[in-house]
Scaffold this active site. Structure first.
Site, mmCIF file in Angstrom:
data_model
loop_
_atom_site.group_PDB
_atom_site.id
_atom_site.type_symbol
_atom_site.label_atom_id
_atom_site.label_comp_id
_atom_site.label_asym_id
_atom_site.label_seq_id
_atom_site.Cartn_x
_atom_site.Cartn_y
_atom_site.Cartn_z
ATOM 1 N N CYS A 133 44.678 44.500 40.138
ATOM 2 C CA CYS A 133 45.673 44.076 39.162
ATOM 3 C C CYS A 133 45.366 44.601 37.766
ATOM 4 C CB CYS A 133 45.687 42.553 39.160
ATOM 5 S SG CYS A 133 46.762 41.888 37.929
ATOM 6 N N ARG A 166 58.677 41.773 42.062
ATOM 7 C CA ARG A 166 57.617 40.776 41.952
ATOM 8 C C ARG A 166 57.272 40.505 40.488
ATOM 9 N NH1 ARG A 166 51.914 40.375 42.001
ATOM 10 N NH2 ARG A 166 51.269 38.628 43.272
HETATM 11 P P1 IMP Z 1 42.363 40.199 45.370
HETATM 12 O O1 IMP Z 1 42.048 39.274 46.484
HETATM 13 O O2 IMP Z 1 41.414 40.032 44.188
HETATM 14 O O3 IMP Z 1 42.450 41.626 45.786
HETATM 15 O O4 IMP Z 1 43.791 39.765 44.801
HETATM 16 C C1 IMP Z 1 44.931 39.711 45.601
HETATM 17 C C2 IMP Z 1 46.084 39.159 44.788
HETATM 18 O O5 IMP Z 1 46.416 40.056 43.708
HETATM 19 C C3 IMP Z 1 47.379 39.019 45.532
HETATM 20 O O6 IMP Z 1 47.437 37.869 46.342
HETATM 21 C C4 IMP Z 1 48.404 38.972 44.420
HETATM 22 O O7 IMP Z 1 48.536 37.700 43.840
HETATM 23 C C5 IMP Z 1 47.798 39.886 43.381
HETATM 24 N N1 IMP Z 1 48.409 41.223 43.377
HETATM 25 C C6 IMP Z 1 48.820 41.966 44.428
HETATM 26 N N2 IMP Z 1 49.276 43.176 44.017
HETATM 27 C C7 IMP Z 1 49.155 43.184 42.681
HETATM 28 C C8 IMP Z 1 49.466 44.143 41.679
HETATM 29 O O8 IMP Z 1 49.897 45.274 41.927
HETATM 30 N N3 IMP Z 1 49.250 43.754 40.390
HETATM 31 C C9 IMP Z 1 48.778 42.524 40.074
HETATM 32 N N4 IMP Z 1 48.427 41.618 40.969
HETATM 33 C C10 IMP Z 1 48.622 41.939 42.272
#
Ligand code: IMP
Length: 502
Positions: A319, A418
């Site tokens: 993100c 989104r």
């Molecule tokens: P991770 O487990 O730290 O990889 O975070 C996953 C979460 O990041 C997802 O469940 C979403 O809420 C968020 N997310 C997914 N795609 C994006 C993006 O492109 N930008 C910002 N947040 C994202």
């Protein structure tokens, strides 16, 4: 004047758990990780309870039907990504739901007037040796017999012999009636020394088979999460644009729980989406909302009728929302504040709304911290994307195996809705990146290892359930120097692969 928060917002890395007293019964095998997914009234049971507190992220690179089956086998839920056509998302949900645990839809079916040649040809195509013989040759037809390889000898029979002449007829079959439990069906398989048990309805129509070879697989998955028809539980993401078409299709396909997928959920669009569900389905369709990062956001979605509320803005590994837009909050601070609001809301209304910490889990101990801080369950993207079951390519880059992982707000996913809160759709800038993550093997092995660590820490804290952990955990902030102290330090690490210095 603008409102200021007094404390800097903090991440999981800035906290540790301080052990509590562990009695002798505080052992990992006594720990239960069961947790509610959707809201319930005080004194009642939540309508959906998971056996482990993990859900997989609503992302193209994480949650398809294969991931959903693998995670349901371990006791959690995948939310199938919504950034695809309604038809293909509903088809993924359907594929998970047709995977009824232990009860398999027959994929090899013929009519009695067909021939041995048809049997041989079907066996070559499907690789299966049990063929259901039904009146119309379908998986739901009236069952008239079964053919297995024990019923024919290719060398002694002509290929045009009619199936009716050599099948084991219905009158000689052992079968069970629809509604029997998996363990009853398995008992029958063993008692009658069968390889396959047909399950039929009251009109003698075939509904499923239970196979002996699947018995071990179910023994190996004691936590699997099933609905009342013994099918795997699955979730699906929806957006605040096409919900009037998408939600009915997902409900029809059998999704057990929905979740609005938005980077910022403190908005009227979310209320409209929940209102649509309540007016069409009442409380029978469950929907989570989010994401929010403070009490105000939680209360808005609670009042709007959300069944669970998701927390997190800007903490995901892929993100870049905080860099691009300057919004967000450290994940730990967000969870702590929302959990307090959830508890107050429960106290005042008698309604418990589960909260989900979404994104930012790096180490396994972050899972335990998120739960201790009040999360009922955790959504993970990067974590699950590393496994065999994620939908992305596994690549070998300079001798290291990696898998692809990209954000929903990246140019690759182009899931702009989104992020843009329902504008005219012209707002298109990236809030996520395209990346690689180290390949980590099977979901099962990794989830079990991670949760063994969670259980072990819970025992150190003297707690056997997630609610106990939420109530009794002792949590401390850590200084920058104590983080250094927490890793291996002041030693020269050995490279154990070749016994040299690292
Ligand atoms: P991770 O487990 O730290 O990889 O975070 C996953 C979460 O990041 C997802 O469940 C979403 O809420 C968020 N997310 C997914 N795609 C994006 C993006 O492109 N930008 C910002 N947040 C994202």
């Amino acid at each position: 004047m603008a409102q200021y928060f007094n404390e800097p917002s903090r991440t999981f890395n800035e906290y540790l758990l301080v052990p509590g007293f562990s009695s002798k019964d505080c052992t990992p095998d006594n720990v239960s990780l069961k947790t509610p997914v959707v809201k319930y009234k005080k004194g009642e049971a939540a309508p959906i309870i998971m056996n482990i507190p993990l859900v997989s992220a609503i992302m193209q690179s994480v949650s398809d039907d294969k991931m959903a089956v693998a995670l349901a086998k371990e006791g959690g839920i995948s939310f199938i990504f919504g950034s695809q056509s309604i038809e293909s998302q509903a088809a993924m949900v359907k594929r998970v739901k047709s995977h009824k645990a232990g009860f398999v839809k027959s994929d090899s079916n013929l009519r009695p007037d067909q021939t041995l040649a048809d049997i041989l040809e079907l066996k070559k195509r499907s690789g299966h040796s049990t063929v259901a013989i039904t009146d119309d040759g379908t998986a739901e037809g009236k069952i008239l017999g079964i053919v297995t390889s024990r019923d024919y000898r290719v060398s002694r029979m002509s290929n045009d012999t009619k199936i009716s002449e050599f099948m084991t007829p219905f009158s000689s079959l052992v079968y069970a009636q629809e509604g029997c439990t998996l363990s009853e069906a398995n008992d029958m398989l063993w008692d009658h020394k069968l390889n396959a048990l047909p399950i039929i309805d009251k009109n003698q129509r075939l509904t499923h088979f239970v196979f002996r070879k699947d018995y071990d697989s179910h023994k190996a998955n004691p936590n699997e999460l099933l609905d009342q028809h013994k099918r795997y539980v699955v979730g699906a993401g929806v957006n605040t644009r096409d919900y009037e078409q998408r939600i009915p299709a997902l409900v029809e396909a059998g999704a057990d729980v929905l979740c609005i997928d938005s980077s910022e959920g403190f908005s009227e669009w979310q209320k409209d989406t929940i209102d649509f569900i309540r007016s069409k389905y009442g409380d029978s369709v469950k929907i989570g909302a989010g994401n929010v990062v403070d009490k105000e956001g939680f209360l808005y979605l609670a009042e709007a009728g959300a069944d669970f509320i998701k927390i997190g803005i800007g903490g995901g590994s892929i993100c870049i929302t905080r860099e691009q837009k300057g919004i967000g909050r450290g994940q730990a601070s967000a969870v702590i504040e929302v959990a307090e609001a959830r508890d107050e809301y429960f106290e005042e209304t008698g309604i418990y709304i589960p909260i989900c910490s979404d994104g930012g889990i790096v180490y396994d101990y972050h899972m335990t911290l998120a739960l201790a801080m009040g999360a009922d369950f955790i959504m993970l993207g990067r974590y699950f994307s590393r496994f065999d079951e994620s939908p992305t390519n596994k690549l070998n880059i300079n001798g290291t195996y990696v898998k692809e992982y990209w954000g929903e707000g990246s140019n690759r996913a182009r899931n702009w809705q989104r992020y843009d809160l329902g504008g005219d759709g012209t707002l298109k800038f990236e809030e996520g990146v395209d990346s690689y993550v180290p390949y980590a093997g099977s979901l099962k092995d990794n989830v079990q290892l991670s949760l063994n660590k969670v259980k072990s820490t819970m025992c150190n804290c003297g707690t056997l359930t997630i609610p106990e952990l939420q109530k009794n955990a002792k949590i401390t902030l850590v200084s920058a120097t104590s983080i250094v102290e927490g890793g291996a330090h002041d030693v020269i690490l050995k490279d154990t692969s070749n016994n040299t210095l690292r």
